[in-house]
Design a protein around this motif. Structure first.
Motif, mmCIF file in Angstrom:
data_model
loop_
_atom_site.group_PDB
_atom_site.id
_atom_site.type_symbol
_atom_site.label_atom_id
_atom_site.label_comp_id
_atom_site.label_asym_id
_atom_site.label_seq_id
_atom_site.Cartn_x
_atom_site.Cartn_y
_atom_site.Cartn_z
ATOM 1 N N ASP A 156 0.556 -1.363 0.253
ATOM 2 C CA ASP A 156 0.093 0.152 0.163
ATOM 3 C C ASP A 156 0.693 1.111 0.212
ATOM 4 O OD1 ASP A 156 -1.926 2.066 0.079
ATOM 5 O OD2 ASP A 156 -2.756 0.997 1.714
ATOM 6 N N ALA A 194 1.244 4.973 -0.675
ATOM 7 C CA ALA A 194 0.146 6.670 -1.470
ATOM 8 C C ALA A 194 0.538 7.559 -0.600
ATOM 9 C CB ALA A 194 -1.445 6.378 -0.724
ATOM 10 N N SER A 235 -9.494 1.719 -13.315
ATOM 11 C CA SER A 235 -9.658 1.305 -11.912
ATOM 12 C C SER A 235 -9.813 1.876 -11.222
ATOM 13 C CB SER A 235 -7.788 1.075 -10.990
ATOM 14 O OG SER A 235 -8.021 2.980 -10.431
ATOM 15 N N PHE A 247 -9.562 3.113 -8.175
ATOM 16 C CA PHE A 247 -9.446 4.154 -6.400
ATOM 17 C C PHE A 247 -7.917 4.700 -7.153
ATOM 18 C CE2 PHE A 247 -6.423 5.281 -3.796
ATOM 19 C CZ PHE A 247 -6.900 6.413 -2.215
ATOM 20 N N ASN A 248 -8.383 6.298 -7.307
ATOM 21 C CA ASN A 248 -7.307 7.025 -7.576
ATOM 22 C C ASN A 248 -7.007 8.355 -6.289
ATOM 23 O OD1 ASN A 248 -6.192 6.114 -10.714
ATOM 24 N ND2 ASN A 248 -8.220 5.710 -10.989
ATOM 25 N N SER A 280 -1.810 8.316 -6.487
ATOM 26 C CA SER A 280 -1.722 6.757 -6.677
ATOM 27 C C SER A 280 -3.430 5.984 -6.693
ATOM 28 C CB SER A 280 -1.852 7.244 -4.718
ATOM 29 O OG SER A 280 -0.847 7.164 -4.311
ATOM 30 N N SER A 281 -2.868 4.994 -7.169
ATOM 31 C CA SER A 281 -3.922 4.077 -7.315
ATOM 32 C C SER A 281 -3.676 2.600 -7.845
ATOM 33 C CB SER A 281 -4.496 4.295 -9.725
ATOM 34 O OG SER A 281 -4.496 4.039 -10.013
ATOM 35 N N ASN A 282 -5.190 1.789 -7.543
ATOM 36 C CA ASN A 282 -5.700 0.560 -7.640
ATOM 37 C C ASN A 282 -5.157 0.430 -9.409
ATOM 38 O OD1 ASN A 282 -7.664 0.060 -4.880
ATOM 39 N ND2 ASN A 282 -5.937 0.348 -5.181
ATOM 40 N N GLN A 287 -2.584 -3.757 -10.622
ATOM 41 C CA GLN A 287 -2.530 -4.923 -9.787
ATOM 42 C C GLN A 287 -2.017 -5.640 -10.212
ATOM 43 O OE1 GLN A 287 -6.481 -4.559 -7.440
ATOM 44 N NE2 GLN A 287 -6.259 -3.131 -6.440
ATOM 45 N N ARG A 297 -5.908 -5.468 -3.589
ATOM 46 C CA ARG A 297 -5.539 -4.525 -2.017
ATOM 47 C C ARG A 297 -4.356 -4.138 -2.202
ATOM 48 N NH1 ARG A 297 -9.974 -4.827 0.659
ATOM 49 N NH2 ARG A 297 -9.364 -3.284 2.732
ATOM 50 N N THR A 337 -2.320 -1.420 -3.713
ATOM 51 C CA THR A 337 -1.847 0.596 -4.506
ATOM 52 C C THR A 337 -0.723 1.014 -4.749
ATOM 53 O OG1 THR A 337 -4.078 0.613 -3.084
ATOM 54 C CG2 THR A 337 -2.840 3.102 -3.351
ATOM 55 N N ASN A 338 -0.302 1.537 -5.824
ATOM 56 C CA ASN A 338 0.990 2.235 -6.294
ATOM 57 C C ASN A 338 0.755 3.596 -6.601
ATOM 58 O OD1 ASN A 338 2.982 -1.078 -6.161
ATOM 59 N ND2 ASN A 338 0.958 -1.073 -6.733
#
Length: 740
Positions: free
Chosen positions: A36, A38, A308, A310-311, A326-328, A331, A335, A337-338
């Motif tokens: 994770d 972020a 994705s 999540f951003n 940060s984004s999913n 992957q 779960r 996040t990078n």
């Protein structure tokens, strides 16, 4: 929209493609690989990032601060350099002005163990406000040089002003979570906000004069009580936050967003005139955060990311050329996040639908002054002159190089029971052409006529002759979209790979008369038309953000494009058929690929109550931008092939003499006919059938979808009394219906 039955097989959209239209982001590069990762923020020279990482698989049980050198030729999982001391939990790191020290918050003095994250309560996701957090300064070797806060409770979320003079942070020292500033050495602490609620995640403007931040400001007694109760347990529920700005001294406090749900992680764009932030306001199903930009006055909301679910945590490099977030996406594990970095590309401001323009057009066209824009009426001519004036103001050419009007004459039967009662009517289309000197042309169209005072008997309201049917949704909404796209394409800086025809049809309500006329003349004047996009009733997007895109089977790539370009949170139903209850049908029958954008029928359909105050402008503007992206993709295709669709209209239509007086949902749900709307004083309404009911039987005749519904109707005559079975809220009910 013409009141005819649409025989088409609809199927639900399945997400098969992960492409996106992220035009502001180029050369997107993944910087971290697992765990994770972020809150990555640039060093003053843009050469390094500081970020927080949690990755139990790599021996990092909870968030620790790392540094990343962006100058490395090949960045890998080994590129991260640990800065924090691995004790406790850390958060919110930021470079000091010299670029040689890092500011961050840590719990290590209170407890060297990782504090446990809070568990959800009553299904609500919670953020921990660990009271052990204090703010520290560390050198790049991980040595803590100075402790900046020492008050009881939460002190964290610290950032430095671009001029290097101030630090902004969030603290609970007043008893509530407020913003504070201090000088760069930790002195001169001042409280900036004082409204009940969580004020946090602040950042300075590039001129160091303003702050932007997220805030949850509870208003109701219930929300206030819940906020205080949670805060007493050192947690907050970050599910209802909006974006605010203020001066660094706390003056000129303004709420920027009014979107609902969670709007957070704001950052000023390099020109300080816009804000980029993360939001799930659009989400109707599940977890979904995308990046948006918005003007400081809360206007011109624009979606930035599409890929994705999540951003978040966007930050610009000091020179404004890069964006880190940060984004999913991409992957390797669930779960995960990078952190990603991209070149920031300023797009043309013209290329975004303007809500003020849309509202102006819809308000005028659906005003009482235009009396429902009946084909052949004086008011239809007045409306056509308004449309021509708008198109001319964009320096577009007339369709036939002479004028913007295409006149037509047709015969109309006003009495379905008497074929001899026929009148002749005149109408005119309004059509303009944008010449990009391209080898292909795309039509973007909508019909502007409506029902007038119900002179042609198309109303769904009984005894409504003489009442103005303003037709705000049907179809001033689609017309506003065509005019806005004409503005965008004629005034933007890009020369697209297609020419554009902007067509506004009349006579649609009487049987697609105007579009048929244009389609008959089209190939002689413009033999290179590759697609027609039709917007009809795009003004009533519902709370679930459900809409239909028709015609996706008329060209092989259309289904992929629809998914690729759809706005965040929209739930799209795909209709393969090129045949439908609107003007695109006329062009499909000339072997032209078509698309049809439609937000669905409603209880005001073909009634005097279809008024402007019910228009969902968020929906209209998003759909116009959607069509813009679709048209661009079509223009960039090497070939747009036409394919015939299996139109269910080929199925023989039963002849019936009676009707229940309802508007069916044409989607084949398989469990009966879903009722989209009920006409006043007709058999269904009189018997107590309502919108949302699912009709399963008429008499002993079983109903599965619209086809069997019509077959069952065909078995009855005027005066018949029969039982209708339907489902309401899961319960089977029966009523007696008298056909009249």
């Amino acid at each position: 929209m013409k009141q005819i039955i649409k025989f088409s097989i609809l199927f639900s959209l399945v997400t098969l493609f992960s492409f996106a239209q992220e035009s502001n982001l180029k050369n997107i590069k993944k910087l971290t690989f697992g765990g994770d990762n972020a809150e990555a923020y640039f060093s003053p020279d843009s050469k390094h990032l500081t970020l927080q990482v949690s990755n139990p698989a790599a021996g990092i049980p909870c968030d620790q601060i790392f540094m990343l050198d962006l100058q490395e030729k090949e960045i890998s999982s080994k590129s991260l350099k640990l800065i924090s001391n691995t004790k406790g939990r850390t958060t919110c790191s930021y470079y000091m002005p010299d670029g040689k020290h890092i500011l961050y918050a840590s719990t290590h003095e209170g407890n060297i163990a990782c504090p446990a994250p809070p568990k959800p309560r009553e299904g609500k996701y919670l953020w921990a406000i660990y009271p052990e957090f204090d703010i520290y300064v560390s050198d790049l070797q991980g040595n803590i040089i100075k402790k900046l806060t020492n008050s009881p409770g939460y002190d964290a979320e610290a950032v430095v002003s671009p001029d290097g003079k101030k630090i902004s942070f969030t603290s609970i020292r007043s008893g509530d979570l407020e913003l504070y500033t201090m000088d760069i050495d930790g002195s001169n602490v001042k409280q900036i906000t004082n409204g009940l609620g969580y004020d946090g995640g602040s950042f300075f403007s590039h001129d160091s004069k303003k702050l932007v931040f997220r805030s949850s400001r509870p208003k109701t007694d219930e929300d206030i009580a819940e906020y205080k109760e949670l805060l007493a347990d050192n947690v907050v529920a970050p599910t209802n936050m909006e974006i605010y700005t203020c001066n660094v001294d706390g003056s000129d406090l303004k709420q920027v967003t009014h979107l609902g749900k969670a709007n957070w992680a704001p950052y000023f764009l390099p020109n300080d005139k816009k804000i980029i932030f993360a939001s799930n306001h659009h989400s109707t199903r599940g977890y979904d955060f995308q990046l948006y930009t918005i003007d400081l006055n809360g206007e011109n909301l624009k979606q930035i990311t599409y890929q994705s679910e999540f951003n978040a945590f966007p930050m610009f490099s000091p020179d404004g050329k890069k964006l880190v977030f940060s984004s999913n996406r991409q992957q390797e594990q669930k779960r995960e996040t990078n952190v990603f970095i991209a070149d920031w590309v300023e797009t043309d401001e013209v290329e975004n639908a303007n809500t003020t323009n849309l509202k102006k057009h819809i308000t005028y066209l659906s005003s009482d002054d235009l009396k429902g824009r009946l084909t052949g009426s004086i008011e239809e001519k007045t409306a056509s002159e308004y449309l021509a004036k708008q198109l001319k103001s964009y320096n577009l050419k007339p369709y036939d190089n002479k004028n913007y009007f295409q006149n037509f004459t047709y015969k109309l039967s006003l009495n379905p029971h008497d074929s001899l009662e026929v009148k002749e009517s005149n109408g005119r289309n309004v059509i303009a052409f944008l010449d990009n000197k391209a080898s292909k042309t795309i039509i973007i169209g909508a019909h502007y006529d409506h029902l007038g005072l119900n002179e042609h008997n198309n109303s769904t309201k009984t005894n409504s002759k003489g009442e103005i049917h303003n037709g705000a949704d049907d179809n001033a909404s689609g017309v506003s979209g065509v005019l806005e796209l004409a503005r965008i394409y004629s005034q933007n800086k890009t020369k697209e790979n297609a020419n554009y025809i902007f067509a506004l049809f009349s006579g649609e309500e009487d049987g697609l008369i105007g579009s048929k006329k244009m389609a008959e003349t089209l190939k002689k004047l413009y033999p290179n038309v590759v697609a027609m996009i039709n917007m009809d009733m795009i003004g009533r997007l519902d709370a679930k953000k459900e809409m239909t895109v028709g015609g996706v089977g008329t060209s092989p790539e259309f289904s992929k494009m629809v998914e690729k370009n759809k706005p965040a949170g929209f739930n799209i139903t795909l209709d393969e058929s090129g045949i439908g209850p609107s003007d695109h049908t006329s062009f499909y029958l000339k072997n032209i690929p078509v698309l049809f954008f439609f937000t669905g029928t409603h209880s005001d359909y073909h009634k005097p109550s279809d008024d402007e105050d019910k228009i969902n402008y968020y929906g209209v503007s998003n759909i116009v931008n959607y069509v813009f992206r679709m048209a661009n993709d079509i223009s960039n295709q090497e070939n747009t092939l036409f394919t015939k669709t299996k139109n269910s209209t080929a199925k023989s239509r039963p002849k019936y003499k009676v009707t229940l007086g309802l508007m069916p949902d044409y989607t084949d749900h398989g469990d009966g006919l879903h009722v989209d709307g009920v006409t006043d004083d007709r058999p269904a309404q009189v018997a107590g059938i309502k919108e949302g009911d699912i009709i399963t039987k008429i008499g002993t005749c079983d109903i599965k979808e619209v086809y069997t519904y019509m077959e069952c109707l065909a078995k009855h005559n005027v005066g018949d009394v029969t039982e209708v079975t339907f489902i309401r809220n899961g319960e089977t009910k029966k009523v007696t219906v008298t056909f009249n």
